[in-house]
Design a protein around this motif. Sequence first.
Motif, mmCIF file in Angstrom:
data_model
loop_
_atom_site.group_PDB
_atom_site.id
_atom_site.type_symbol
_atom_site.label_atom_id
_atom_site.label_comp_id
_atom_site.label_asym_id
_atom_site.label_seq_id
_atom_site.Cartn_x
_atom_site.Cartn_y
_atom_site.Cartn_z
ATOM 1 N N HIS A 99 -0.801 -34.916 -4.112
ATOM 2 C CA HIS A 99 -0.754 -34.838 -5.573
ATOM 3 C C HIS A 99 -1.602 -35.918 -6.245
ATOM 4 O O HIS A 99 -1.664 -35.990 -7.470
ATOM 5 N N LEU A 100 -2.270 -36.759 -5.453
ATOM 6 C CA LEU A 100 -3.144 -37.790 -6.009
ATOM 7 C C LEU A 100 -4.602 -37.361 -5.915
ATOM 8 O O LEU A 100 -4.992 -36.629 -5.010
ATOM 9 N N THR A 101 -5.421 -37.823 -6.841
ATOM 10 C CA THR A 101 -6.857 -37.534 -6.792
ATOM 11 C C THR A 101 -7.511 -38.357 -5.687
ATOM 12 O O THR A 101 -6.894 -39.270 -5.110
ATOM 13 N N ALA A 102 -8.768 -38.044 -5.392
ATOM 14 C CA ALA A 102 -9.510 -38.820 -4.399
ATOM 15 C C ALA A 102 -9.534 -40.292 -4.791
ATOM 16 O O ALA A 102 -9.310 -41.176 -3.959
ATOM 17 N N LEU A 103 -9.796 -40.560 -6.069
ATOM 18 C CA LEU A 103 -9.833 -41.943 -6.548
ATOM 19 C C LEU A 103 -8.475 -42.622 -6.367
ATOM 20 O O LEU A 103 -8.398 -43.766 -5.897
ATOM 21 N N GLU A 104 -7.413 -41.929 -6.699
ATOM 22 C CA GLU A 104 -6.077 -42.512 -6.581
ATOM 23 C C GLU A 104 -5.687 -42.740 -5.126
ATOM 24 O O GLU A 104 -5.006 -43.723 -4.802
ATOM 25 N N VAL A 115 -5.389 -55.766 -4.443
ATOM 26 C CA VAL A 115 -4.970 -55.277 -5.758
ATOM 27 C C VAL A 115 -5.796 -54.037 -6.087
ATOM 28 O O VAL A 115 -7.017 -54.052 -5.922
ATOM 29 N N PRO A 116 -5.168 -52.934 -6.520
ATOM 30 C CA PRO A 116 -5.940 -51.738 -6.871
ATOM 31 C C PRO A 116 -7.001 -52.036 -7.919
ATOM 32 O O PRO A 116 -6.741 -52.720 -8.905
ATOM 33 N N ASP A 117 -8.193 -51.558 -7.683
ATOM 34 C CA ASP A 117 -9.327 -51.793 -8.567
ATOM 35 C C ASP A 117 -10.100 -50.485 -8.677
ATOM 36 O O ASP A 117 -10.760 -50.057 -7.725
ATOM 37 N N GLY A 118 -10.003 -49.825 -9.835
ATOM 38 C CA GLY A 118 -10.615 -48.526 -10.011
ATOM 39 C C GLY A 118 -12.115 -48.536 -9.798
ATOM 40 O O GLY A 118 -12.669 -47.633 -9.174
ATOM 41 N N ALA A 119 -12.796 -49.581 -10.293
ATOM 42 C CA ALA A 119 -14.246 -49.647 -10.153
ATOM 43 C C ALA A 119 -14.645 -49.796 -8.685
ATOM 44 O O ALA A 119 -15.608 -49.181 -8.221
ATOM 45 N N VAL A 128 -19.798 -42.814 -0.126
ATOM 46 C CA VAL A 128 -19.631 -41.708 0.833
ATOM 47 C C VAL A 128 -20.021 -40.370 0.206
ATOM 48 O O VAL A 128 -19.728 -39.310 0.755
ATOM 49 N N GLY A 129 -20.689 -40.422 -0.947
ATOM 50 C CA GLY A 129 -21.230 -39.210 -1.554
ATOM 51 C C GLY A 129 -20.246 -38.387 -2.355
ATOM 52 O O GLY A 129 -20.477 -37.189 -2.574
ATOM 53 N N LEU A 130 -19.154 -39.007 -2.823
ATOM 54 C CA LEU A 130 -18.142 -38.260 -3.584
ATOM 55 C C LEU A 130 -18.009 -38.751 -5.020
ATOM 56 O O LEU A 130 -16.952 -38.626 -5.631
ATOM 57 N N GLY A 131 -19.094 -39.264 -5.553
ATOM 58 C CA GLY A 131 -19.050 -39.776 -6.916
ATOM 59 C C GLY A 131 -18.690 -38.727 -7.955
ATOM 60 O O GLY A 131 -18.169 -39.068 -9.023
ATOM 61 N N ARG A 132 -18.922 -37.440 -7.642
ATOM 62 C CA ARG A 132 -18.604 -36.367 -8.592
ATOM 63 C C ARG A 132 -17.276 -35.688 -8.272
ATOM 64 O O ARG A 132 -16.926 -34.683 -8.896
ATOM 65 N N ARG A 133 -16.552 -36.219 -7.295
ATOM 66 C CA ARG A 133 -15.295 -35.586 -6.882
ATOM 67 C C ARG A 133 -14.113 -36.544 -7.052
ATOM 68 O O ARG A 133 -13.052 -36.331 -6.461
ATOM 69 N N LEU A 134 -14.274 -37.545 -7.885
ATOM 70 C CA LEU A 134 -13.253 -38.581 -8.040
ATOM 71 C C LEU A 134 -11.910 -38.020 -8.486
ATOM 72 O O LEU A 134 -10.848 -38.490 -8.042
ATOM 73 N N ARG A 135 -11.937 -37.017 -9.350
ATOM 74 C CA ARG A 135 -10.702 -36.506 -9.955
ATOM 75 C C ARG A 135 -10.122 -35.302 -9.207
ATOM 76 O O ARG A 135 -9.097 -34.759 -9.624
ATOM 77 N N ASN A 136 -10.761 -34.904 -8.134
ATOM 78 C CA ASN A 136 -10.255 -33.765 -7.363
ATOM 79 C C ASN A 136 -9.152 -34.200 -6.408
ATOM 80 O O ASN A 136 -9.225 -35.269 -5.799
ATOM 81 N N CYS A 150 -11.218 -40.325 3.405
ATOM 82 C CA CYS A 150 -10.580 -41.203 4.393
ATOM 83 C C CYS A 150 -11.506 -42.338 4.802
ATOM 84 O O CYS A 150 -11.054 -43.475 5.025
ATOM 85 N N ILE A 151 -12.799 -42.047 4.908
ATOM 86 C CA ILE A 151 -13.758 -43.093 5.245
ATOM 87 C C ILE A 151 -13.845 -44.103 4.107
ATOM 88 O O ILE A 151 -13.856 -45.319 4.341
ATOM 89 N N ALA A 152 -13.898 -43.614 2.867
ATOM 90 C CA ALA A 152 -13.910 -44.528 1.719
ATOM 91 C C ALA A 152 -12.668 -45.415 1.724
ATOM 92 O O ALA A 152 -12.736 -46.619 1.454
#
Length: 228
Positions: A99-104, A115-119, A128-136, A150-152
């Motif tokens: 239920h979490l996005t890739a970024l989360e 400490v969690p750091d969004g940036a 890892v080439g997922l800059g456009r899939r952060l919210r998926n 998983c690599i990120a």
Amino acid sequence: MNEARMIVETSQLTRSYGEIVALKPLDLTVPEGEWLSVMGHSGSGKSTLLNLIGGLDRATAGTLRVCGADLAGLDENGRARFRRETVGIIFQQHHLVPHLTALENVMMAQYFHSVPDGAEARGALERVGLGRRLRNRPGELSGGEQQRVCIARAIINSPRILLADEPTGNLDHASTRMVLELLRELRGAERFTVVLVTHNPEVARWGDRTIHLDDGVLVRDERSGGAP
């Protein structure tokens, strides 16, 4: 020429579970920056060795030093700190929170390291080439994309050693090659050591060296010959 620094050093390393000896006395060194592939059939001791190197399990006998740390001498808190500061781990099963996005998902891994750091998490996903899939969410990503998350997650703490347990076992050929090319690229850029467990000889060839385990015994140690 300076002698390579050893990231992994074992002497007579053994792991038993009751009467079952999963890993028989093993002497092994892995120099800094090497990609070591570990091969063997199911039950040969591959994952046991990986878990010992990662501080996820404790040896029954022998010595084990990883990145200068004597893992046998560390208590549970010490081994947890060692994992946070030194090791990145990629599993065959993605273990992403659905239920979490890739970024989360990457930020959640940060929580256990610092400490969690969004940036910072966004930067890892971009690498890892997922800059456009952060919210998926995981269910909206392909198998190869999930493994890239998983690599990120594994590289977010800038590990000195990256451990991968059958990271391409559930992927098709194209996704397998993509993940292996990414690991090779990241290793060159971020200068970490790789220990990768696989049953696939084609995957093993991407490493610099391959060791073969059989019934807990190291039976062969050879140069891999480079990526196909």
